[in-house]
Each structure stands twice: as structure tokens, then as C-alpha cells.
Design an enzyme around this catalytic site. Structure first.
Site, short mmCIF file in Angstrom:
data_model
loop_
_atom_site.label_atom_id
_atom_site.label_comp_id
_atom_site.label_asym_id
_atom_site.label_seq_id
_atom_site.Cartn_x
_atom_site.Cartn_y
_atom_site.Cartn_z
CB CYS A 102 40.07 38.14 20.63
SG CYS A 102 40.27 38.52 18.87
CB CYS A 107 41.09 42.01 19.91
SG CYS A 107 41.45 42.09 18.14
FE FE Z 1 41.96 39.77 18.00
#
Ligand code: FE
Length: 205
Positions: A102, A107
Site C-alpha cells: 500500500c 491498507c
Molecule cells: Fe493504505
């Protein structure tokens, strides 16, 4: 005998003090805390991802559904209700190696892999995974031959990726549960391959 003081006991005491305070002030319900702790200890974690991978290794139809629509194929195993993001499963082959990052923040498919490792959240990994994935993988001890394409997938709040690693050689006839025990978190992020099981110990003839 002297009382031994371990450093973690102080942390444990502080956590206990904070927990007591939050409960006393009516901010949290102790049962809720127990539920959350139990979830992280026993329910959420890479064993869920490993179950998905092992199932895909033994069931070709499932593998096809998993690669076509990760969210619903994962839901077939009862792994739902954590969040609303979509899951995309990317399969490694002899020609393609997939890596997840990410670049923006951290994430991560935490519902099926648990909490992300510290390195995943580091600025160095987030920046370099895209620019020089081959070199990053080398630093993880994973040498990807030049002829193998590396695909880097950038996760975001709505879309989370999971790598379906290749099934290692020498695992023919292993049960689904035994196969799942071989699958590591890093293999499902793409920074490792699944290793074949250790050969059984035998005495030389
Ligand atoms: Fe993220």
C-alpha cells in the site's frame, strides 16, 4: 528469593491500569474488550488466508472462483463480516510473481491476514516495492529470476489484495490442513514463497 522484575510486566500493568480506567469511566465494556482480544488472538490472522490458499490448491474449481471473484469465494469459507472492502486474489505462476503493497498508507487484508507486519507499514517498503521490487524481494531472501515478471499491486481502502502462492513440489497427497500449515503470511503478501515440508527424518542405510 529476590523478586524478578521483567520489563513487560510494567507494560502489562500500564495496560491493566488504562483498561480499569476506561471501564470505570464507562468508556468501554470489559466484555467488548475480551471479544476484541479474542478476535485478534484466535479468529483473525494469517491462518484464515492459509485456509483459502490450501483450498485453492486442492480444489481447481474453487481456485477458479477465487481468482475470478475473491470476495465471494472467500465468503464461501465463512470469512465475512469484517469490512466492506473487496478482495482481489492474484495467483503466482512460473511466469508471474505478485507482490502487495500500500503505497499510500498501510491498507492490508487484515481480516484474513491479521495485523500487518511493521515492515509493510514502513516508508521504505511502500516506496521501494513499486520502484525496485526485484531488489526488495532479494532483501527478503527471495531471488526472482529475470525472466519472471513481477507484478506489484497497490492496495487501497476499497480494494485489498491477497497472493495465491504456488503449491510447492513434494506436497502431493498432503491433506488440506497440512497444506495450510505450510502457508506463511509473507507468502500471501508476496515477499516469500511457500516452502516444501521438511523431509521426514530417516537413518542413512
Ligand atoms: Fe493504505
Amino acid at each position: 528469593m529476590a523478586h524478578t522484575h521483567r520489563p513487560e510486566s510494567e507494560i502489562a500493568l500500564r495496560v491493566k491500569a488504562i483498561e480499569s480506567l476506561l471501564v470505570e469511566k464507562g468508556i468501554v465494556d470489559p466484555m467488548t474488550l475480551d471479544t476484541i482480544i479474542d478476535a485478534y488472538e484466535h479468529q483473525i490472522g494469517p491462518h484464515n488466508g492459509a485456509r483459502i490458499v490450501a483450498k485453492a490448491w486442492v480444489d481447481a474449481d474453487y481456485k477458479q472462483r477465487l481468482l475470478a471473484d475473491g470476495t465471494s469465494a472467500i465468503a464461501e469459507l465463512g470469512l465475512t463480516g469484517f469490512s466492506s472492502e473487496h478482495m482481489v486474489v492474484v495467483g503466482n505462476t512460473p511466469q508471474v510473481h505478485n507482490l502487495i503493497v500500500c503505497t499510500l498508507c498501510s491498507c492490508y487484508p487484515w481480516a484474513i491476514l491479521g495485523l500487518p507486519p511493521t515492515w509493510y507499514k514502513s516508508f521504505a517498503y511502500r516506496a521501494r516495492a513499486v520502484i525496485e521490487p526485484r531488489k526488495v524481494l532479494q532483501e527478503f531472501g527471495l531471488a526472482i529470476p529475470d525472466e519472471v515478471e513481477i507484478r506489484v499491486w497497490d492496495s487501497n481502502a476499497d480494494l485489498r489484495y491477497l497472493v495465491l502462492p504456488e503449491r510447492p513440489q513434494g506436497t502431493e497427497g498432503m491433506s488440506e490442513a497440512a497444506l495450510a500449515s505450510l502457508v506463511t503470511r509473507n507468502a500471501m503478501i508476496g515477499t516469500a514463497k511457500v516452502q516444501p515440508p521438511e523431509p521426514p527424518f530417516t537413518l542413512a542405510a
